[in-house]
Design an enzyme around this catalytic site. Structure first.
Site, PDB file in Angstrom:
ATOM      1  N   ASP A 250       0.855  -1.175   0.000  1.00 32.34           N
ATOM      2  CA  ASP A 250       0.000   0.000   0.000  1.00 32.34           C
ATOM      3  C   ASP A 250       0.895   1.230   0.000  1.00 32.34           C
ATOM      4  O   ASP A 250       1.245   1.766   1.044  1.00 32.34           O
ATOM      5  CB  ASP A 250      -0.886  -0.040   1.246  1.00 32.34           C
TER       6      ASP A 250
ATOM      7  N   TYR B 185       8.313  -4.848  -8.919  1.00 34.16           N
ATOM      8  CA  TYR B 185       7.489  -6.030  -9.200  1.00 34.16           C
ATOM      9  C   TYR B 185       7.218  -6.253 -10.682  1.00 34.16           C
ATOM     10  O   TYR B 185       6.464  -7.152 -11.030  1.00 34.16           O
ATOM     11  CB  TYR B 185       6.173  -6.004  -8.420  1.00 34.16           C
TER      12      TYR B 185
ATOM     13  N   LYS C  81      -8.142  -8.483  -2.446  1.00 30.78           N
ATOM     14  CA  LYS C  81      -8.084  -7.497  -1.376  1.00 30.78           C
ATOM     15  C   LYS C  81      -8.533  -8.098  -0.048  1.00 30.78           C
ATOM     16  O   LYS C  81      -9.429  -8.948  -0.028  1.00 30.78           O
ATOM     17  CB  LYS C  81      -9.005  -6.309  -1.709  1.00 30.78           C
TER      18      LYS C  81
ATOM     19  N   CYS D 227     -29.266  28.966  10.185  1.00 33.06           N
ATOM     20  CA  CYS D 227     -29.972  30.252  10.103  1.00 33.06           C
ATOM     21  C   CYS D 227     -31.349  30.251  10.755  1.00 33.06           C
ATOM     22  O   CYS D 227     -31.980  31.299  10.849  1.00 33.06           O
ATOM     23  CB  CYS D 227     -30.107  30.686   8.643  1.00 33.06           C
TER      24      CYS D 227
HETATM   25  C1  9MJ Z   1       1.619  -3.817  -5.412  1.00 34.57           C
HETATM   26  N1  9MJ Z   1       0.965  -2.678  -5.259  1.00 34.57           N
HETATM   27  O1  9MJ Z   1       2.188  -4.340  -4.495  1.00 34.57           O
HETATM   28  C2  9MJ Z   1       1.401  -4.698  -8.827  1.00 34.57           C
HETATM   29  N2  9MJ Z   1       1.641  -4.410  -6.724  1.00 34.57           N
HETATM   30  O2  9MJ Z   1       1.358  -5.311 -11.169  1.00 34.57           O
HETATM   31  C3  9MJ Z   1       2.209  -5.609  -7.059  1.00 34.57           C
HETATM   32  N3  9MJ Z   1       1.161  -3.849  -7.829  1.00 34.57           N
HETATM   33  C4  9MJ Z   1       1.046  -4.460 -10.199  1.00 34.57           C
HETATM   34  N4  9MJ Z   1       2.046  -5.777  -8.367  1.00 34.57           N
HETATM   35  C5  9MJ Z   1       0.888  -4.812 -12.330  1.00 34.57           C
HETATM   36  N5  9MJ Z   1       2.802  -6.450  -6.191  1.00 34.57           N
HETATM   37  C6  9MJ Z   1       0.268  -3.617 -12.078  1.00 34.57           C
HETATM   38  C7  9MJ Z   1       0.380  -3.385 -10.711  1.00 34.57           C
END
Ligand code: 9MJ
Length: 674
Positions: A118, A225, A314, A411
């Site tokens: 995050d 990543y 999520k 008012c």
């Molecule tokens: C995060 N926010 O940790 C991606 N992400 O891969 C990881 N975001 C991502 N991968 C492709 N671990 C688009 C975003």
């Protein structure tokens, strides 16, 4: 000496880079911090004595140059995609099924599973192994240039190790580990500054600093990543191998990522991370699954803004219990009353929540929220906190249901909530401090009194300075008063006064519309004006026999109720008297009717009109006496054709009916304004 210094500086740089790598990438530091600091001090001393030995990729040069005034724009060569979200095991199974169907595979697939950090997504371009450019995600196509700031992040390398490709763009997340976040906040509090709301905001705020020295002082980390563009390199077949290559080049990658097989593997990883979540050194809001084989990723491609080969699972929004301490009513710019529950402050989903909106009175009733109740609140990521439900078994005895206030808390005017509407409103209009500015802006707007030069900013200035409390005050403004305002010279003051003066001579429909009575738009104002002929009979009917108003074409009980409430308020009747006393006049409607310029003309509209909705065009035409109908016949006088016109245009051409372009319509309307 200089050769010796050059060699020593190079050796120190290499050693510092190696320690950075051991610390930030391998998570296996070899020397104590004090020893590292000593190496850095020695390098700085050499560079100070021999400035010609300084290289741009020296660790002493992470913060260079002055703070800039703004971030430049960067267009991403490969768009930065976002991720599709899933919230349940079923969503994961459905994702896996879709992927295998597209690939035509029956056997279980391997996925690369990683924590979903995050923080703030960034992209970084290395040319010939040196960090050349960094940018934020922005809208995915264009981001902000944060090169100077990412350079200032010690956890991210300025140069790559080994034989890196000549062009390599990596993508990852910048984040602030929880320990660093807490330390930063303790220090901010000690300095009397405001702490960060959560680690995510801390990371985003720290990277988007115009002064890279500020970024340098923040404990930021980066995990890579993925890839953007690259040249001179053939990536290995698997996502996990790509990340291994990045790691070998000295780029930090998340150590908690794993290869998992099929849906059971994905679900087991999710459960394990959910269980470990509270003990991780950084904040995560879920996990991400990516198809392992790059060749399969390429075959799957992407939809809209997210790859088909990845899913973010999520965590559920965090929930917590707290107590309702009060329910207050806030009055918005348009008079809408919004109930807000004040809560005993509670830390949930990364922020302290001390109030939640209950949206409207119906919602209060539906959830039956009462003062003293224990309630479940919820907050996920960026989302605004919400009150989920009340725990009735914990209600204190004697807690009374919430009532809609009869009077506006700002008012004191009457509050009106028409049957069937969720929103209750203050009827105070101009007389309510919460609504004054919006009401005056509307009064001056083009389709109302049309006071040129009285836009949002000017109105705000006039209201804030206390010069204008009601629209009638506009007509008593003096040149001296206006010149006392910021950015208002003698010429613009005189110009504004002339525009105000011009607006005095108006029409009844404009005046009615300008009063900003709920539900009385231009069309309704025109219909009312035509029906009643003048203001006095309309006020009379609104006050004593509102049902008579319902006889007006297209006017129902809701409009009648609003007119009744508006004209029942003495303040509004006084306003009209004041306007009249200041010299505002309007033509009787019979006179307008006699010379309406487009009386008897029939118009048909087709296609989209730039800068004008269909309703606006219809209202403007009918205000000039024209009839707007839905289909073209021999009796049609004009067809107005916007972009992408329909069959009506062809029919008009076939019948030889004149066709107007949008610009011609605009000219026609402008020519007959008021
Ligand atoms: C995060 N926010 O940790 C991606 N992400 O891969 C990881 N975001 C991502 N991968 C492709 N671990 C688009 C975003």
């Amino acid at each position: 000496m200089s050769e010796q210094a050059r060699a020593r500086a190079a050796a120190l740089r290499a050693e510092i880079a190696r320690h950075d790598y051991r610390y930030y990438v391998l998570d296996d530091p070899q020397i104590p911090d004090a020893e590292y600091d000593r190496l850095m001090a020695e390098l700085k001393a050499i560079e100070q004595a021999h400035p010609d030995l300084i290289t741009p990729d020296s660790p002493t040069q992470r913060v260079g140059g002055a703070a800039s005034a703004a971030f430049g724009e960067v267009v991403h060569a490969v768009p930065m995609l976002s991720l599709e979200n899933g919230f349940s095991d079923d969503d994961v199974a459905a994702f896996d099924r879709r992927v295998r169907e597209r690939l035509g595979l029956a056997e279980p697939l391997w996925y690369w599973a990683e924590p979903k950090l995050d923080g703030l997504a960034v992209t970084a371009i290395f040319r010939n192994g040196t960090l050349a450019q960094a940018a934020t995600r922005g809208d995915g196509v264009r981001g902000e240039d944060v090169t100077a700031n990412l350079r200032a992040v010690r956890a991210f390398p300025l140069t790559l190790r080994g034989r890196a490709p000549p062009l390599l763009e990596v993508r990852g997340e910048v984040f602030m580990p929880i320990a660093g976040f807490e330390r930063s906040n303790r220090e901010a509090l000690a300095r009397g500054e405001r702490p960060f709301v959560n680690p995510r905001n801390a990371a985003a705020g720290s990277l988007r600093q115009l002064d890279p020295a500020v970024t340098a002082a923040r404990p930021l980390r980066v995990y890579c990543y993925g890839l953007g563009q690259f040249e001179g390199w053939t990536p290995p077949p698997l996502q996990s191998e790509v990340l291994q290559a990045l790691k070998e080049w000295g780029l930090p990658v998340c150590p908690q990522a794993e290869r998992v097989q099929g849906v059971p593997g994905c679900i087991a990883y999710y459960r394990a991370m959910a269980e470990r979540r509270a003990r991780l050194p950084y904040q995560i809001d879920g996990v991400v699954y990516k198809v392992e084989r790059l060749e399969e990723q390429a075959r799957l491609g992407f939809v809209a803004r997210a790859p088909r080969w990845a899913l973010a699972r999520k965590f559920p929004a965090e929930e917590a219990l707290t107590r309702v301490e009060a329910i207050e009513w806030q009055v918005g710019r348009t008079g809408a009353l919004t109930p807000v529950a004040r809560l005993a402050p509670k830390f949930v989903g990364g922020v302290t929540v001390s109030s939640v909106t209950l949206h409207n009175f119906d919602e209060v009733r539906r959830k039956d929220v009462r003062v003293g109740d224990t309630v479940v609140i919820r907050r996920a990521g960026d989302v605004i906190p919400e009150l989920v439900r009340v725990l009735p078994e914990r209600r204190p005895p004697g807690a009374a249901p919430v009532l809609l206030p009869e009077r506006c808390p700002v008012c004191g005017s009457a509050v009106l909530k028409p049957d069937g509407e969720a929103v209750a409103r203050c009827t105070g209009g101009f007389s309510c401090a919460a609504q004054r500015q919006e009401a005056i802006r509307h009064f001056a707007s083009r389709l109302a009194m049309d006071i040129e030069g009285l836009g949002d900013k000017r109105v705000e200035q006039l209201v804030d300075s206390g010069l204008v409390r009601s629209p009638a005050d506009l007509y008593t403004l003096s040149c001296e008063q206006l010149q006392g305002l910021e950015r208002m010279g003698a010429r613009s003051a005189a110009k504004l006064l002339r525009a105000i003066e011009r607006s005095k001579h108006t029409t009844l429909p404009r005046l009615l519309y300008a009063l900003g009575i709920r539900e009385v738009g231009e069309t309704t104002a025109l219909a009312l004006a035509r029906h009643f002929g003048d203001l006095a009979p309309l006020i009379e009917a609104a006050r004593s026999q509102p049902q008579r108003i319902e006889q007006v074409a297209d006017v129902g009980p809701v409009v009648a109720a609003h007119l009744h409430a508006f004209f029942s308020a003495a303040a509004h009747r006084e306003l009209i008297e004041k306007l009249r006393a200041c010299g505002v006049t309007w033509e009787p409607v019979a006179a307008i009717r006699a010379h309406l310029p487009l009386q008897g003309q029939t118009f048909v509209l087709t296609g989209t009109l730039p800068g004008m909705s269909r309703q606006q065009a219809e209202a403007a035409l009918s205000a000039l006496g024209a009839k707007v109908v839905g289909s073209v016949s021999r009796k049609t006088h004009y067809v107005v054709a916007g972009t992408e016109p329909g069959a009506k245009l062809a029919r008009a051409r076939a019948l030889g009916i004149p066709v107007l372009e949008p610009a011609e319509l605009q000219r026609l309307l402008d020519a007959h304004r008021r």
